[in-house]
Design a protein around this motif. Structure first.
Motif, PDB file in Angstrom:
ATOM      1  N   ALA A 221      24.166  70.134   2.661  1.00 27.66           N
ATOM      2  CA  ALA A 221      24.178  71.580   3.277  1.00 27.66           C
ATOM      3  C   ALA A 221      23.947  72.512   2.310  1.00 27.66           C
ATOM      4  CB  ALA A 221      25.620  71.595   3.984  1.00 27.66           C
ATOM      5  N   ILE A 222      23.791  72.206   1.049  1.00 26.29           N
ATOM      6  CA  ILE A 222      23.863  73.263  -0.040  1.00 26.29           C
ATOM      7  C   ILE A 222      22.286  73.659   0.005  1.00 26.29           C
ATOM      8  CG2 ILE A 222      23.677  73.549  -2.600  1.00 26.29           C
ATOM      9  CD1 ILE A 222      26.133  71.686  -2.875  1.00 26.29           C
ATOM     10  N   ARG A 223      22.287  75.184  -0.204  1.00 26.04           N
ATOM     11  CA  ARG A 223      20.891  75.783  -0.156  1.00 26.04           C
ATOM     12  C   ARG A 223      20.842  76.676  -1.681  1.00 26.04           C
ATOM     13  NH1 ARG A 223      20.342  72.425   2.432  1.00 26.04           N
ATOM     14  NH2 ARG A 223      19.699  72.094   4.609  1.00 26.04           N
ATOM     15  N   THR A 224      19.892  77.295  -1.768  1.00 26.50           N
ATOM     16  CA  THR A 224      19.585  78.101  -2.863  1.00 26.50           C
ATOM     17  C   THR A 224      20.304  79.186  -3.100  1.00 26.50           C
ATOM     18  OG1 THR A 224      17.728  79.292  -1.647  1.00 26.50           O
ATOM     19  CG2 THR A 224      16.857  77.347  -2.925  1.00 26.50           C
ATOM     20  N   THR A 225      20.610  79.856  -1.834  1.00 31.49           N
ATOM     21  CA  THR A 225      21.652  81.110  -2.103  1.00 31.49           C
ATOM     22  C   THR A 225      22.817  80.528  -2.489  1.00 31.49           C
ATOM     23  OG1 THR A 225      22.355  80.510   0.191  1.00 31.49           O
ATOM     24  CG2 THR A 225      20.399  82.412  -0.204  1.00 31.49           C
ATOM     25  N   HIS A 226      23.538  79.402  -2.254  1.00 29.70           N
ATOM     26  CA  HIS A 226      24.846  78.957  -2.688  1.00 29.70           C
ATOM     27  C   HIS A 226      24.837  78.680  -4.240  1.00 29.70           C
ATOM     28  CE1 HIS A 226      24.884  77.325   1.753  1.00 29.70           C
ATOM     29  NE2 HIS A 226      25.785  78.120   1.572  1.00 29.70           N
ATOM     30  N   VAL A 227      23.672  78.034  -4.553  1.00 29.10           N
ATOM     31  CA  VAL A 227      23.332  77.856  -6.143  1.00 29.10           C
ATOM     32  C   VAL A 227      23.199  79.108  -6.974  1.00 29.10           C
ATOM     33  CG1 VAL A 227      21.890  76.577  -7.702  1.00 29.10           C
ATOM     34  CG2 VAL A 227      22.293  75.510  -5.384  1.00 29.10           C
ATOM     35  N   GLU A 228      22.611  79.925  -6.333  1.00 25.99           N
ATOM     36  CA  GLU A 228      22.261  81.113  -7.261  1.00 25.99           C
ATOM     37  C   GLU A 228      23.708  81.951  -7.247  1.00 25.99           C
ATOM     38  OE1 GLU A 228      17.491  81.777  -6.013  1.00 25.99           O
ATOM     39  OE2 GLU A 228      18.963  82.828  -4.870  1.00 25.99           O
TER      40      GLU A 228
ATOM     41  N   PHE B 217      28.530  75.777 -11.876  1.00 30.26           N
ATOM     42  CA  PHE B 217      27.191  75.557 -11.598  1.00 30.26           C
ATOM     43  C   PHE B 217      26.718  74.373 -12.252  1.00 30.26           C
ATOM     44  CE2 PHE B 217      22.765  75.934 -13.567  1.00 30.26           C
ATOM     45  CZ  PHE B 217      22.132  76.423 -12.274  1.00 30.26           C
ATOM     46  N   HIS B 218      27.267  74.193 -13.490  1.00 28.01           N
ATOM     47  CA  HIS B 218      26.738  72.837 -14.178  1.00 28.01           C
ATOM     48  C   HIS B 218      27.177  71.556 -13.458  1.00 28.01           C
ATOM     49  CE1 HIS B 218      26.910  69.704 -17.349  1.00 28.01           C
ATOM     50  NE2 HIS B 218      25.882  70.204 -17.851  1.00 28.01           N
ATOM     51  N   ALA B 219      28.390  71.685 -12.987  1.00 30.06           N
ATOM     52  CA  ALA B 219      29.039  70.257 -12.284  1.00 30.06           C
ATOM     53  C   ALA B 219      28.355  70.098 -11.206  1.00 30.06           C
ATOM     54  CB  ALA B 219      30.576  70.600 -11.987  1.00 30.06           C
ATOM     55  N   LEU B 220      27.890  71.092 -10.411  1.00 34.05           N
ATOM     56  CA  LEU B 220      27.253  71.062  -9.098  1.00 34.05           C
ATOM     57  C   LEU B 220      25.873  70.479  -9.476  1.00 34.05           C
ATOM     58  CD1 LEU B 220      27.406  71.433  -6.019  1.00 34.05           C
ATOM     59  CD2 LEU B 220      26.384  73.558  -6.181  1.00 34.05           C
ATOM     60  N   GLY B 221      25.212  71.006 -10.239  1.00 33.86           N
ATOM     61  CA  GLY B 221      23.924  70.380 -10.759  1.00 33.86           C
ATOM     62  C   GLY B 221      23.983  68.975 -11.192  1.00 33.86           C
ATOM     63  N   MET B 222      25.013  68.618 -11.808  1.00 34.57           N
ATOM     64  CA  MET B 222      24.909  67.235 -12.171  1.00 34.57           C
ATOM     65  C   MET B 222      25.264  66.346 -10.653  1.00 34.57           C
ATOM     66  SD  MET B 222      24.390  66.794 -15.493  1.00 34.57           S
ATOM     67  CE  MET B 222      24.983  65.424 -15.918  1.00 34.57           C
ATOM     68  N   GLU B 223      25.890  66.909  -9.974  1.00 37.20           N
ATOM     69  CA  GLU B 223      26.236  65.893  -8.723  1.00 37.20           C
ATOM     70  C   GLU B 223      24.818  66.013  -8.062  1.00 37.20           C
ATOM     71  OE1 GLU B 223      28.178  63.780  -5.901  1.00 37.20           O
ATOM     72  OE2 GLU B 223      28.829  64.268  -7.854  1.00 37.20           O
ATOM     73  N   TYR B 224      24.109  67.122  -7.760  1.00 36.69           N
ATOM     74  CA  TYR B 224      22.889  67.221  -7.045  1.00 36.69           C
ATOM     75  C   TYR B 224      22.138  66.381  -7.427  1.00 36.69           C
ATOM     76  CZ  TYR B 224      19.874  69.879  -3.479  1.00 36.69           C
ATOM     77  OH  TYR B 224      19.342  69.936  -2.724  1.00 36.69           O
ATOM     78  N   SER B 225      21.815  66.198  -8.726  1.00 38.07           N
ATOM     79  CA  SER B 225      20.685  65.376  -9.490  1.00 38.07           C
ATOM     80  C   SER B 225      21.170  63.762  -8.809  1.00 38.07           C
ATOM     81  CB  SER B 225      20.697  65.528 -10.889  1.00 38.07           C
ATOM     82  OG  SER B 225      21.964  65.061 -11.432  1.00 38.07           O
ATOM     83  N   ASP B 226      22.461  63.440  -8.908  1.00 40.67           N
ATOM     84  CA  ASP B 226      22.701  62.046  -8.497  1.00 40.67           C
ATOM     85  C   ASP B 226      22.223  62.025  -7.035  1.00 40.67           C
ATOM     86  OD1 ASP B 226      24.352  59.482  -9.069  1.00 40.67           O
ATOM     87  OD2 ASP B 226      25.671  60.355  -7.615  1.00 40.67           O
ATOM     88  N   PHE B 227      22.690  62.940  -6.172  1.00 47.66           N
ATOM     89  CA  PHE B 227      22.307  63.056  -4.691  1.00 47.66           C
ATOM     90  C   PHE B 227      20.971  62.955  -4.702  1.00 47.66           C
ATOM     91  CE2 PHE B 227      20.795  66.310  -1.593  1.00 47.66           C
ATOM     92  CZ  PHE B 227      21.106  65.583  -0.584  1.00 47.66           C
ATOM     93  N   ALA B 228      20.087  63.535  -5.356  1.00 43.13           N
ATOM     94  CA  ALA B 228      18.563  63.473  -5.197  1.00 43.13           C
ATOM     95  C   ALA B 228      18.199  62.117  -5.391  1.00 43.13           C
ATOM     96  CB  ALA B 228      18.129  64.571  -5.998  1.00 43.13           C
ATOM     97  N   SER B 229      18.782  61.360  -6.472  1.00 43.64           N
ATOM     98  CA  SER B 229      18.263  60.189  -7.098  1.00 43.64           C
ATOM     99  C   SER B 229      18.643  58.917  -5.983  1.00 43.64           C
ATOM    100  CB  SER B 229      18.784  60.092  -8.282  1.00 43.64           C
ATOM    101  OG  SER B 229      18.252  60.923  -9.335  1.00 43.64           O
ATOM    102  N   LYS B 230      19.695  58.931  -5.477  1.00 39.89           N
ATOM    103  CA  LYS B 230      20.366  58.095  -4.822  1.00 39.89           C
ATOM    104  C   LYS B 230      20.081  57.805  -3.313  1.00 39.89           C
ATOM    105  CE  LYS B 230      24.733  57.867  -5.895  1.00 39.89           C
ATOM    106  NZ  LYS B 230      26.225  57.837  -5.816  1.00 39.89           N
ATOM    107  N   TYR B 231      19.618  58.702  -2.606  1.00 33.77           N
ATOM    108  CA  TYR B 231      19.509  58.619  -0.988  1.00 33.77           C
ATOM    109  C   TYR B 231      18.230  58.731  -0.700  1.00 33.77           C
ATOM    110  CZ  TYR B 231      24.650  59.335  -1.518  1.00 33.77           C
ATOM    111  OH  TYR B 231      25.970  59.166  -1.671  1.00 33.77           O
ATOM    112  N   SER B 232      17.701  58.329   0.571  1.00 33.83           N
ATOM    113  CA  SER B 232      16.460  58.520   1.019  1.00 33.83           C
ATOM    114  C   SER B 232      16.452  59.865   2.218  1.00 33.83           C
ATOM    115  CB  SER B 232      16.286  57.222   1.923  1.00 33.83           C
ATOM    116  OG  SER B 232      16.208  56.193   1.261  1.00 33.83           O
TER     117      SER B 232
END
Length: 441
Positions: A305-312, A322-337
């Motif tokens: 549900a996270i979008r660019t406006t949230h991240v910015e 921001f750094h913590a969310l980014g690390m979680e987001y990279s894990d999310f992007a790598s893990k799922y379909s």
């Protein structure tokens, strides 16, 4: 030299004819040939020829699944011509037959956006997007996809105000033409293409006739998207394709965001209802994410549900989070379909983390794009990785990426081999430290 035998005419416009042709080996293509108007002066003919040649040269430089490639050309012939893959049909014909596209227009819409984003990324503007310029193809696996064609108005020159499309309207196809194209066509930006996308969306979701250059309307959330796309003031439209794609994804996939618990539902709704969160809301959200991770529960639905406006917004208010969310987001992007459309959303958000993150976040984000892109065969995402791992990055970042590959025990040879099998990768496209890991890939 390959010779082409004409089978029959596919379509004809004011200054061009498209014919189905066949080679001696039985391969079928579409050939577009310049046709001069009967009353054209020598000067007009020269201008039209120059416009046609530019169309070929611009379109021929774009290597993207959702932009129609040029497979052969002869610009020295009189009249000049070029050859493209033979399409199954056009979006224009499909909309005439069934404007709902079988009740699921998402493939056509998101393929169009993917192609347009590549056009804009390369610094071009199409300026004549219409359903007639969006062609339908089928790949070797039988998968239907759409690609943009007809680049005759990409870079107009003085004296050339007519288009080679099927409508022969100065400055673009009238029902899809942005207002600024009528008054200052040469200075129209990529926001004119955003207007055209809104007009195409209106074809699918709107009702009634249209007044050219007007703001278009429709019912429901999609109506709000169409209205913003077609604002008469370009600065009030979506600022780019990425922003439009995210909003469209949420509107067209509103039932796809399923949350796994009452808490997930609460925080998911919080993200969907608010473009930016307060510090207290972010603190609550991170506490919930930590609880999910501690109990080994998935955060997939929530992170979706996270979008660019949230991240910015988080970048400006709390860089450490921001750094913590980014690390979680990279894990999310790598893990799922994910479905193809959402892959592009993820890549756009990931770019923000890469551009503004520390070296460890940059490394993790780059590898996430490699894993996401190659596992989903998504060209847009794969090109993100190439840019994030190019020779232009620092040696320190390249070494950090190499270290992360070793720590995770990634099969980098396999990943880079899949990358090269998917898209064209130049020999020097990757930083040497990374490229050498893929030797013999």
């Amino acid at each position: 030299m390959v010779t082409y035998n004409v089978i029959g005419e596919i379509g004809r416009g004011g200054f061009g004819v498209v014919e189905e042709v066949e080679t001696k080996k039985g391969q079928k293509f579409a050939m577009k040939t310049l046709v001069y108007p009967n009353n054209a002066s020598d000067t007009n003919k020269a201008d039209l020829r120059a416009c046609f040649e530019r169309e070929v040269k611009y379109q021929g430089t774009i290597d993207h699944r959702h932009v129609v490639p040029i497979v052969a050309k002869n610009l020295k012939d009189d009249p000049p011509w070029f050859v493209m893959p033979l399409a199954e049909g056009s979006l224009q014909k499909e909309l005439r037959d069934d404007r709902t596209l079988g009740g699921d227009p998402k493939t056509a819409i998101f393929d169009l956006l993917a192609g347009l984003e590549e056009v804009h990324r390369l610094g071009y503007k199409h300026r004549d997007l219409s359903p007639g310029n969006v062609l339908r193809f089928r790949d070797g696996d039988g998968v239907t996809y759409y690609a943009i064609s007809d680049f005759g108005l990409m870079s107009p020159q003085a004296g050339v105000t007519t288009t080679l499309t099927d409508t022969n309207v100065a400055g673009g196809t009238l029902p899809y033409r942005a207002p600024e194209c009528a008054t200052s066509f040469r200075r129209a930006t990529g926001l004119a293409d955003i207007y055209s996308v809104g007009a195409i969306l209106h074809d699918i979701f709107g009702t009634g006739g249209r007044i050219p250059h007007a703001e278009l309307k429709a019912n429901g959330p999609i109506g709000e998207v169409i209205a913003k796309c077609t604002k008469t003031n370009p600065r009030r439209r979506y600022k780019n394709v990425q922003e439009l794609r995210e909003v469209l994804y949420d509107v067209l996939h509103s039932d796809d965001l399923k949350f796994e618990s009452d808490e997930d539902s609460h925080y998911g709704k919080l993200l969907k209802d608010n473009e930016k969160l307060s510090d207290d809301q972010w603190d609550e959200l991170f506490a919930h994410i930590d609880r999910q991770l501690d109990s080994r529960k998935s955060t997939q639905s929530l992170i979706s549900a996270i979008r660019t406006t949230h991240v910015e917004g988080l970048l400006n208010s709390a860089p450490d989070l921001f750094h913590a969310l980014g690390m979680e987001y990279s894990d999310f992007a790598s893990k799922y379909s994910f479905n193809f459309d959402f892959c592009d959303v993820i890549a756009t958000i990931s770019q923000i983390f890469y551009d503004n993150g520390e070296i460890d976040l940059q490394a993790n984000t780059a590898l996430a794009m490699l894993e996401l892109g190659t596992s989903h065969n998504r060209w847009f995402v794969e090109r993100k990785f190439i840019a994030m791992a190019s020779p232009d990055i620092s040696d320190e970042l390249a070494q950090r990426i190499v270290t992360e590959i070793a720590v995770r025990d990634l099969d980098i040879k396999r990943s880079l081999r899949n990358l090269r099998n998917s898209i064209t990768v130049e020999d020097d496209a990757l930083h040497p430290k990374i490229d050498q890991l893929g030797e013999e890939a």
